[in-house]
Write an enzyme that holds these catalytic residues in place. Structure first.
Site, PDB file in Angstrom:
ATOM      1  N   ASN A 197      24.270  -8.535 -29.430  1.00 30.21           N
ATOM      2  CA  ASN A 197      25.347  -8.368 -30.409  1.00 30.21           C
ATOM      3  C   ASN A 197      25.821  -9.700 -30.998  1.00 30.21           C
ATOM      4  OD1 ASN A 197      27.974  -7.163 -31.527  1.00 30.21           O
ATOM      5  ND2 ASN A 197      28.731  -8.545 -29.930  1.00 30.21           N
ATOM      6  N   TYR A 228      22.175 -15.068 -43.965  1.00 34.90           N
ATOM      7  CA  TYR A 228      22.607 -13.946 -43.119  1.00 34.90           C
ATOM      8  C   TYR A 228      21.700 -12.729 -43.356  1.00 34.90           C
ATOM      9  CZ  TYR A 228      25.731 -10.537 -40.894  1.00 34.90           C
ATOM     10  OH  TYR A 228      26.261  -9.553 -40.087  1.00 34.90           O
ATOM     11  N   LYS A 268      19.108 -11.006 -40.599  1.00 34.28           N
ATOM     12  CA  LYS A 268      19.320  -9.627 -40.139  1.00 34.28           C
ATOM     13  C   LYS A 268      18.120  -8.750 -40.521  1.00 34.28           C
ATOM     14  CE  LYS A 268      23.309 -10.090 -38.060  1.00 34.28           C
ATOM     15  NZ  LYS A 268      23.468  -9.852 -36.613  1.00 34.28           N
ATOM     16  N   SER A 324      22.699  -5.486 -39.348  1.00 36.32           N
ATOM     17  CA  SER A 324      23.757  -5.385 -40.360  1.00 36.32           C
ATOM     18  C   SER A 324      23.190  -4.590 -41.523  1.00 36.32           C
ATOM     19  CB  SER A 324      24.130  -6.785 -40.856  1.00 36.32           C
ATOM     20  OG  SER A 324      24.835  -6.707 -42.082  1.00 36.32           O
ATOM     21  N   SER A 366      23.368  -5.620 -44.299  1.00 36.55           N
ATOM     22  CA  SER A 366      22.814  -6.694 -45.150  1.00 36.55           C
ATOM     23  C   SER A 366      21.311  -6.849 -44.932  1.00 36.55           C
ATOM     24  CB  SER A 366      23.481  -8.035 -44.842  1.00 36.55           C
ATOM     25  OG  SER A 366      24.857  -7.942 -45.041  1.00 36.55           O
ATOM     26  N   THR A 400      36.775  -6.906 -37.685  1.00 36.55           N
ATOM     27  CA  THR A 400      36.813  -8.012 -36.714  1.00 36.55           C
ATOM     28  C   THR A 400      37.108  -9.283 -37.521  1.00 36.55           C
ATOM     29  OG1 THR A 400      34.500  -8.669 -36.985  1.00 36.55           O
ATOM     30  CG2 THR A 400      34.930  -6.896 -35.398  1.00 36.55           C
TER      31      THR A 400
END
Ligand code: NAP
Length: 249
Positions: free
Chosen positions: A85, A151, A155, A138, A140, A186
């Site tokens: 995670n 990112y 992913k 994600s 994404s 978050t």
């Protein structure tokens, strides 16, 4: 109590989804082992969830990943579930992404996931454990994302890694899947690496742009991971589950 007598290891336990995961698996009877980066927050969540093991060793190093997996096995006698995670984000388009940020994102979002999964699978095979791995990717990974090339690329790699590992391990009875969350409540979506906006603005953006018209609660991501890690998904491997309020639909 779907995880009674199961040993579950969770990385990124000091973060928002990680803390919710630790509580979710503990609630379902798991023996949990936590890995975080921030020492204080990792110790606190370990204390609150009764984790039998916690570590703040740097998981971007292959030798540390081997040590953590071996230590958990030697302490508990098993390793049934690994949830990769931990992850980080960087905001920048193709030209504004320097080498060090590109490499940093690959280190935590891809290399750590590979090293920990590889060591867990090695051990599961050796001890004939019909284990389970869930990667936190994600949404994404599933379409392009403007201004977040590092990112989205990392992913995307996690999703492809998940498919390959699942095929490599299917005959061992080891299942490997990924979840692809969308915006989740978050610190990450409000950080300077995502979009440095207020919480009110973020919630309003989510209301307007997400089909289900709201941000996800971390608990909703956790429930999808509990499903993939449990016998409830016994015929599911190599897949990605979008948990994004319909965004990728
Ligand atoms: N929140 C979202 O909107 C969202 C959406 C899609 C996917 N995700 C994915 O969900 C996962 C959890 O994110 P979150 O929302 O819970 O964010 P978060 O609260 O920022 O937590 C991220 C976790 O990853 C750890 N981490 C980051 N860089 C690390 C490194 N170099 N070495 C070791 N640990 C590192 C953090 O450690 P410290 O806090 O101790 O530094 C923290 O425990 C990530 O993989 C993220 O990409 C989140």
């Amino acid at each position: 109590m779907r995880f009674l007598r199961k040993v579950v290891m969770i990385t990124g336990a000091s973060g928002g989804i990680g803390q919710a995961l630790a509580k979710g698996f503990a609630r379902e009877g798991a023996t949990i082992a936590l890995v975080g980066r921030n020492k204080e927050r990792t110790e606190e969540i370990a204390r609150r969830t009764g984790a039998v093991y916690h570590s703040t060793l740097e998981i971007t190093k292959s030798e540390n990943c081997k040590k953590i997996i071996d230590d958990v096995f030697n302490l508990t006698g098993s390793l049934d579930v690994l949830v990769n995670n931990a992850g980080a984000m960087f905001r920048g388009d193709v030209v504004d992404t320097p080498d060090d940020e590109w490499l940093k994102l690959f280190d935590i979002n891809v290399h750590a996931v590979f090293y920990l999964s590889r060591e867990a699978i090695r051990l599961m095979r050796e001890h004939k454990i019909a284990g389970n791995i869930v990667q936190v990717a994600s949404n994404s990974a599933l379409s392009g994302r403007k201004g977040h090339i590092a990112y989205a690329t990392t992913k995307g790699a996690v999703v492809q890694m998940t498919r390959c590992m699942a095929l490599d391990c299917a005959s061992d009875g080891i299942r490997i899947n990924a979840v692809c969350p969308g915006a989740t409540d978050t610190a990450m979506p409000m950080s300077k690496h995502s979009a440095p906006i207020s919480r009110e603005r973020l919630l309003e953006n989510c209301r307007q742009s997400i089909p289900l018209q709201r941000i996800a609660d971390p608990e909703e991501v956790v429930r999808s991971i509990l499903f993939l890690a449990s016998e409830d998904s016994s015929y599911v491997t190599g897949t990605t589950l979008s948990v994004d309020g319909g965004t990728t639909a």
